[in-house]
Design a protein around this motif. Structure first.
Motif, PDB file in Angstrom:
ATOM      1  N   GLN A  83     -37.070  -2.776 -54.677  1.00  0.00           N
ATOM      2  CA  GLN A  83     -37.791  -2.484 -55.907  1.00  0.00           C
ATOM      3  C   GLN A  83     -36.868  -2.090 -57.013  1.00  0.00           C
ATOM      4  OE1 GLN A  83     -41.395   0.294 -55.350  1.00  0.00           O
ATOM      5  NE2 GLN A  83     -40.770   0.074 -53.344  1.00  0.00           N
ATOM      6  N   VAL A  84     -35.463  -2.085 -56.588  1.00  0.00           N
ATOM      7  CA  VAL A  84     -34.662  -1.696 -57.657  1.00  0.00           C
ATOM      8  C   VAL A  84     -33.621  -2.977 -57.995  1.00  0.00           C
ATOM      9  CG1 VAL A  84     -32.176  -0.687 -57.604  1.00  0.00           C
ATOM     10  CG2 VAL A  84     -34.193   0.560 -56.736  1.00  0.00           C
ATOM     11  N   GLY A  85     -33.372  -3.158 -59.436  1.00  0.00           N
ATOM     12  CA  GLY A  85     -32.625  -4.066 -60.039  1.00  0.00           C
ATOM     13  C   GLY A  85     -31.124  -3.407 -60.203  1.00  0.00           C
ATOM     14  N   TYR A  86     -30.341  -3.928 -59.491  1.00  0.00           N
ATOM     15  CA  TYR A  86     -28.859  -3.203 -59.605  1.00  0.00           C
ATOM     16  C   TYR A  86     -27.881  -4.086 -60.216  1.00  0.00           C
ATOM     17  CZ  TYR A  86     -24.474  -0.848 -57.693  1.00  0.00           C
ATOM     18  OH  TYR A  86     -23.374  -0.308 -57.483  1.00  0.00           O
ATOM     19  N   MET A  87     -27.304  -3.567 -61.422  1.00  0.00           N
ATOM     20  CA  MET A  87     -26.404  -4.448 -61.941  1.00  0.00           C
ATOM     21  C   MET A  87     -25.228  -3.803 -61.788  1.00  0.00           C
ATOM     22  SD  MET A  87     -26.778  -5.905 -65.725  1.00  0.00           S
ATOM     23  CE  MET A  87     -25.221  -6.317 -66.737  1.00  0.00           C
ATOM     24  N   ASN A 102     -28.947 -20.327 -61.659  1.00  0.00           N
ATOM     25  CA  ASN A 102     -28.577 -18.907 -61.249  1.00  0.00           C
ATOM     26  C   ASN A 102     -29.652 -18.039 -61.065  1.00  0.00           C
ATOM     27  OD1 ASN A 102     -25.754 -17.656 -61.046  1.00  0.00           O
ATOM     28  ND2 ASN A 102     -25.532 -19.229 -62.926  1.00  0.00           N
ATOM     29  N   LEU A 103     -30.753 -18.161 -61.779  1.00  0.00           N
ATOM     30  CA  LEU A 103     -31.976 -17.187 -61.681  1.00  0.00           C
ATOM     31  C   LEU A 103     -32.717 -17.824 -60.731  1.00  0.00           C
ATOM     32  CD1 LEU A 103     -33.404 -16.427 -65.302  1.00  0.00           C
ATOM     33  CD2 LEU A 103     -31.874 -15.104 -63.851  1.00  0.00           C
ATOM     34  N   ASP A 104     -32.838 -19.254 -60.465  1.00  0.00           N
ATOM     35  CA  ASP A 104     -33.634 -19.450 -59.494  1.00  0.00           C
ATOM     36  C   ASP A 104     -32.999 -19.535 -58.160  1.00  0.00           C
ATOM     37  OD1 ASP A 104     -35.715 -21.631 -59.020  1.00  0.00           O
ATOM     38  OD2 ASP A 104     -34.235 -22.675 -57.770  1.00  0.00           O
ATOM     39  N   PHE A 105     -31.700 -19.487 -57.846  1.00  0.00           N
ATOM     40  CA  PHE A 105     -31.024 -19.164 -56.753  1.00  0.00           C
ATOM     41  C   PHE A 105     -31.511 -17.366 -56.515  1.00  0.00           C
ATOM     42  CE2 PHE A 105     -27.445 -17.030 -54.483  1.00  0.00           C
ATOM     43  CZ  PHE A 105     -27.190 -17.895 -53.183  1.00  0.00           C
ATOM     44  N   VAL A 106     -31.309 -16.465 -57.532  1.00  0.00           N
ATOM     45  CA  VAL A 106     -31.782 -15.385 -57.197  1.00  0.00           C
ATOM     46  C   VAL A 106     -32.945 -15.143 -56.802  1.00  0.00           C
ATOM     47  CG1 VAL A 106     -31.490 -12.863 -58.152  1.00  0.00           C
ATOM     48  CG2 VAL A 106     -29.926 -14.364 -58.710  1.00  0.00           C
ATOM     49  N   ALA A 107     -33.838 -15.766 -57.309  1.00  0.00           N
ATOM     50  CA  ALA A 107     -35.512 -15.639 -56.912  1.00  0.00           C
ATOM     51  C   ALA A 107     -35.565 -16.246 -55.695  1.00  0.00           C
ATOM     52  CB  ALA A 107     -36.173 -16.715 -58.120  1.00  0.00           C
ATOM     53  N   ARG A 108     -34.975 -17.275 -55.285  1.00  0.00           N
ATOM     54  CA  ARG A 108     -35.084 -17.482 -53.625  1.00  0.00           C
ATOM     55  C   ARG A 108     -34.607 -16.438 -52.740  1.00  0.00           C
ATOM     56  NH1 ARG A 108     -35.201 -23.311 -52.747  1.00  0.00           N
ATOM     57  NH2 ARG A 108     -34.737 -24.609 -54.600  1.00  0.00           N
ATOM     58  N   VAL A 119     -39.244 -17.596 -63.074  1.00  0.00           N
ATOM     59  CA  VAL A 119     -37.707 -18.055 -63.525  1.00  0.00           C
ATOM     60  C   VAL A 119     -38.259 -18.414 -64.892  1.00  0.00           C
ATOM     61  CG1 VAL A 119     -36.109 -19.701 -63.606  1.00  0.00           C
ATOM     62  CG2 VAL A 119     -36.931 -18.432 -61.289  1.00  0.00           C
ATOM     63  N   THR A 120     -39.313 -19.083 -65.392  1.00  0.00           N
ATOM     64  CA  THR A 120     -39.491 -19.471 -66.842  1.00  0.00           C
ATOM     65  C   THR A 120     -39.939 -18.433 -67.746  1.00  0.00           C
ATOM     66  OG1 THR A 120     -40.220 -21.796 -65.751  1.00  0.00           O
ATOM     67  CG2 THR A 120     -40.884 -21.234 -68.104  1.00  0.00           C
ATOM     68  N   ALA A 121     -40.595 -17.485 -67.099  1.00  0.00           N
ATOM     69  CA  ALA A 121     -41.095 -16.372 -67.897  1.00  0.00           C
ATOM     70  C   ALA A 121     -39.843 -15.469 -68.078  1.00  0.00           C
ATOM     71  CB  ALA A 121     -42.046 -15.570 -66.881  1.00  0.00           C
ATOM     72  N   THR A 122     -38.928 -15.272 -67.072  1.00  0.00           N
ATOM     73  CA  THR A 122     -37.752 -14.535 -67.164  1.00  0.00           C
ATOM     74  C   THR A 122     -36.786 -15.125 -68.199  1.00  0.00           C
ATOM     75  OG1 THR A 122     -38.024 -13.730 -64.939  1.00  0.00           O
ATOM     76  CG2 THR A 122     -36.051 -13.229 -65.888  1.00  0.00           C
ATOM     77  N   LEU A 123     -36.721 -16.406 -68.140  1.00  0.00           N
ATOM     78  CA  LEU A 123     -35.871 -17.166 -69.165  1.00  0.00           C
ATOM     79  C   LEU A 123     -36.383 -16.660 -70.649  1.00  0.00           C
ATOM     80  CD1 LEU A 123     -35.366 -20.581 -67.502  1.00  0.00           C
ATOM     81  CD2 LEU A 123     -33.522 -19.009 -68.054  1.00  0.00           C
ATOM     82  N   GLU A 124     -37.796 -17.001 -70.731  1.00  0.00           N
ATOM     83  CA  GLU A 124     -38.370 -16.572 -72.335  1.00  0.00           C
ATOM     84  C   GLU A 124     -38.022 -15.235 -72.616  1.00  0.00           C
ATOM     85  OE1 GLU A 124     -40.013 -18.397 -74.196  1.00  0.00           O
ATOM     86  OE2 GLU A 124     -39.991 -20.352 -73.002  1.00  0.00           O
ATOM     87  N   GLN A 125     -38.327 -14.184 -71.661  1.00  0.00           N
ATOM     88  CA  GLN A 125     -38.282 -12.819 -72.023  1.00  0.00           C
ATOM     89  C   GLN A 125     -36.922 -12.342 -72.220  1.00  0.00           C
ATOM     90  OE1 GLN A 125     -38.905 -10.419 -68.190  1.00  0.00           O
ATOM     91  NE2 GLN A 125     -39.184  -8.534 -69.414  1.00  0.00           N
ATOM     92  N   LEU A 126     -35.875 -12.853 -71.885  1.00  0.00           N
ATOM     93  CA  LEU A 126     -34.671 -12.255 -72.100  1.00  0.00           C
ATOM     94  C   LEU A 126     -34.097 -13.342 -73.396  1.00  0.00           C
ATOM     95  CD1 LEU A 126     -33.003 -10.973 -69.030  1.00  0.00           C
ATOM     96  CD2 LEU A 126     -34.260  -9.797 -70.833  1.00  0.00           C
ATOM     97  N   HIS A 155     -37.086 -10.139 -59.696  1.00  0.00           N
ATOM     98  CA  HIS A 155     -37.983  -9.842 -58.340  1.00  0.00           C
ATOM     99  C   HIS A 155     -38.923  -8.483 -58.919  1.00  0.00           C
ATOM    100  CE1 HIS A 155     -34.624  -6.909 -58.360  1.00  0.00           C
ATOM    101  NE2 HIS A 155     -35.047  -6.308 -57.442  1.00  0.00           N
ATOM    102  N   SER A 156     -38.991  -8.377 -60.144  1.00  0.00           N
ATOM    103  CA  SER A 156     -39.967  -7.448 -60.999  1.00  0.00           C
ATOM    104  C   SER A 156     -39.932  -5.952 -60.231  1.00  0.00           C
ATOM    105  CB  SER A 156     -41.279  -7.774 -60.452  1.00  0.00           C
ATOM    106  OG  SER A 156     -41.587  -9.222 -60.796  1.00  0.00           O
ATOM    107  N   PRO A 157     -38.566  -5.472 -60.426  1.00  0.00           N
ATOM    108  CA  PRO A 157     -38.213  -4.222 -60.025  1.00  0.00           C
ATOM    109  C   PRO A 157     -38.864  -3.223 -60.925  1.00  0.00           C
ATOM    110  CG  PRO A 157     -36.285  -4.853 -61.247  1.00  0.00           C
ATOM    111  CD  PRO A 157     -37.153  -6.054 -61.023  1.00  0.00           C
ATOM    112  N   GLN A 158     -39.049  -2.005 -60.351  1.00  0.00           N
ATOM    113  CA  GLN A 158     -39.571  -0.708 -61.195  1.00  0.00           C
ATOM    114  C   GLN A 158     -38.524   0.115 -61.737  1.00  0.00           C
ATOM    115  OE1 GLN A 158     -42.518   1.663 -59.412  1.00  0.00           O
ATOM    116  NE2 GLN A 158     -42.791   0.248 -57.698  1.00  0.00           N
ATOM    117  N   LEU A 159     -37.281  -0.255 -61.233  1.00  0.00           N
ATOM    118  CA  LEU A 159     -36.091   0.680 -61.613  1.00  0.00           C
ATOM    119  C   LEU A 159     -34.934  -0.160 -61.661  1.00  0.00           C
ATOM    120  CD1 LEU A 159     -34.907   3.822 -61.902  1.00  0.00           C
ATOM    121  CD2 LEU A 159     -34.457   3.622 -59.358  1.00  0.00           C
ATOM    122  N   LEU A 160     -34.205   0.217 -62.772  1.00  0.00           N
ATOM    123  CA  LEU A 160     -32.944  -0.770 -63.157  1.00  0.00           C
ATOM    124  C   LEU A 160     -31.705   0.233 -63.087  1.00  0.00           C
ATOM    125  CD1 LEU A 160     -33.258  -2.834 -66.251  1.00  0.00           C
ATOM    126  CD2 LEU A 160     -33.115  -3.615 -63.721  1.00  0.00           C
TER     127      LEU A 160
END
Ligand SMILES: Nc1ncnc2c1ncn2[C@@H]1O[C@H](COP(=O)(O)OP(=O)(O)O)[C@@H](O)[C@H]1O
Ligand SMILES: [Mg+2]
Length: 314
Positions: A83-87, A102-108, A119-126, A155-160
């Motif tokens: 549930q965490v997105g860690y950069m 790249n995004l598709d890979f991470v999504a897999r 992936v499409t929604a995230t591309l749009e969002q950013l 992966h729709s985390p709640q916390l970044l």
């Protein structure tokens, strides 16, 4: 300040990490509430990355503990990571894959449900959709960082947890990035972000400042400034470098720092500053009290911490 009724996404106490007998994170208490942007400030080597790694269960603390997203950081790291997105400080992207690949890979990797749509929604969002076919290796620093953020969100985390995400990125891209962070927080995401930049610190809802592994202050910008109890004057005139050297030696002066064409002189009280200025004996100088900046406060806190650290040594 902490509102006891608000759910805390991060709630840890006494977090401690030692390496080879050296305590690099020293009994840190941290509470981050839902939907907040919490800045994590501190000089290099002060323990920010180590703390962040303990929060998401990548490192086990030597002492202390608590919860992240309601899960125990010692025993439930698997649930936390989901549930965490860690950069990380040096985020890794596949340079010879496009943005979309790249995004598709991470999504897999995360086994994201309805992967193509996400992936499409995230591309749009950013704002990455028009560049979807561009190779990651050919992107500027600002776009790479935006892609890295997208990868953290897939992966729709709640916390970044963002570890110095804007280091080395130009000011315009940094501004865009912060707008994005605020949009995400407004949509309910919680963010802990480490940074060196004072302008970024001022864009956080709340701040924590760490030096030498110790958490020195926590709160909103105004609370951090008020609780430091610092009195600051701006001094203008000629030969300020020499004036600065002499003021630094004076009793009751905590910090002297050049800001543009003035010096910010900070002390424990107004009298100390008046006495120090009198001792410098430069009636031509213009000096008047100002509200201390966040930077004045952090410089003073770090100075105190350095002094304490030095005297603690055997
Ligand atoms: N794996 C490790 N082994 C030994 N020392 C480490 C290790 N990781 C971090 N440190 C030390 O811990 C201190 C804090 O590091 P870090 O958390 O990376 O600080 P920051 O992120 O604030 O720059 C530094 O002095 C660093 O050298
Ligand atoms: Mg670091």
């Amino acid at each position: 300040m902490s509102d006891a009724a608000a759910p805390a996404l991060i709630d840890v106490h006494g977090l401690t990490k030692r390496y080879g007998g050296r305590t690099v994170v020293d009994h840190v208490d941290l509470r981050v509430e839902k939907g907040r942007i919490h800045g994590f400030l501190g000089p290099n080597g002060s323990g920010k990355t180590t703390t962040i790694r303990m929060l998401c269960g990548l490192l086990t603390p030597d002492d202390g503990g608590g919860t992240c997203l309601g899960h125990d950081i010692r025993t439930q790291s698997r649930l936390i990571k989901r549930q965490v997105g860690y950069m990380t400080q040096r985020f890794g992207l596949y340079e010879d894959l496009s943005i979309e690949e790249n995004l598709d890979f991470v999504a897999r990797v995360y086994a994201v449900p309805d992967r193509r749509a996400k992936v499409t929604a995230t591309l749009e969002q950013l704002g990455l959709a028009t560049r979807r076919t561009q190779l990651a290796g050919s992107l500027s620093g600002g776009w790479k960082q935006r892609l890295a953020l997208a990868a953290c969100l897939i992966h729709s985390p709640q916390l970044l947890l963002l570890d110095e995400p804007t280091a080395g990125v130009d000011p315009a891209a940094r501004r865009d990035f912060w707008d994005q962070i605020h949009d995400l927080a407004a949509a309910g995401l919680t963010v802990l972000v480490s940074t060196h930049y004072m302008d970024e610190a001022e864009r956080c809802h709340e701040l924590a400042y760490i030096a030498y592994g110790k958490l020195l202050t926590q709160g909103t910008v105004q609370q951090v400034i008020d609780s430091a109890g610092l009195v600051t004057w701006a001094v203008a005139g000629t030969n300020l470098v020499e004036v600065g050297h002499r003021l630094r030696e004076a009793k009751g002066i905590r910090t002297v720092a050049p800001f543009g064409s003035t010096l910010h002189v900070s002390g424990d009280n107004e009298q100390a500053i008046r006495d120090a200025l009198a001792a410098v004996n430069r009636p031509d100088l213009k000096a008047n009290p100002i509200e201390p900046s966040l930077e004045d406060v952090f410089i003073a806190l770090m100075q105190d911490a350095k002094d304490n650290f030095a005297t603690e040594k055997p």
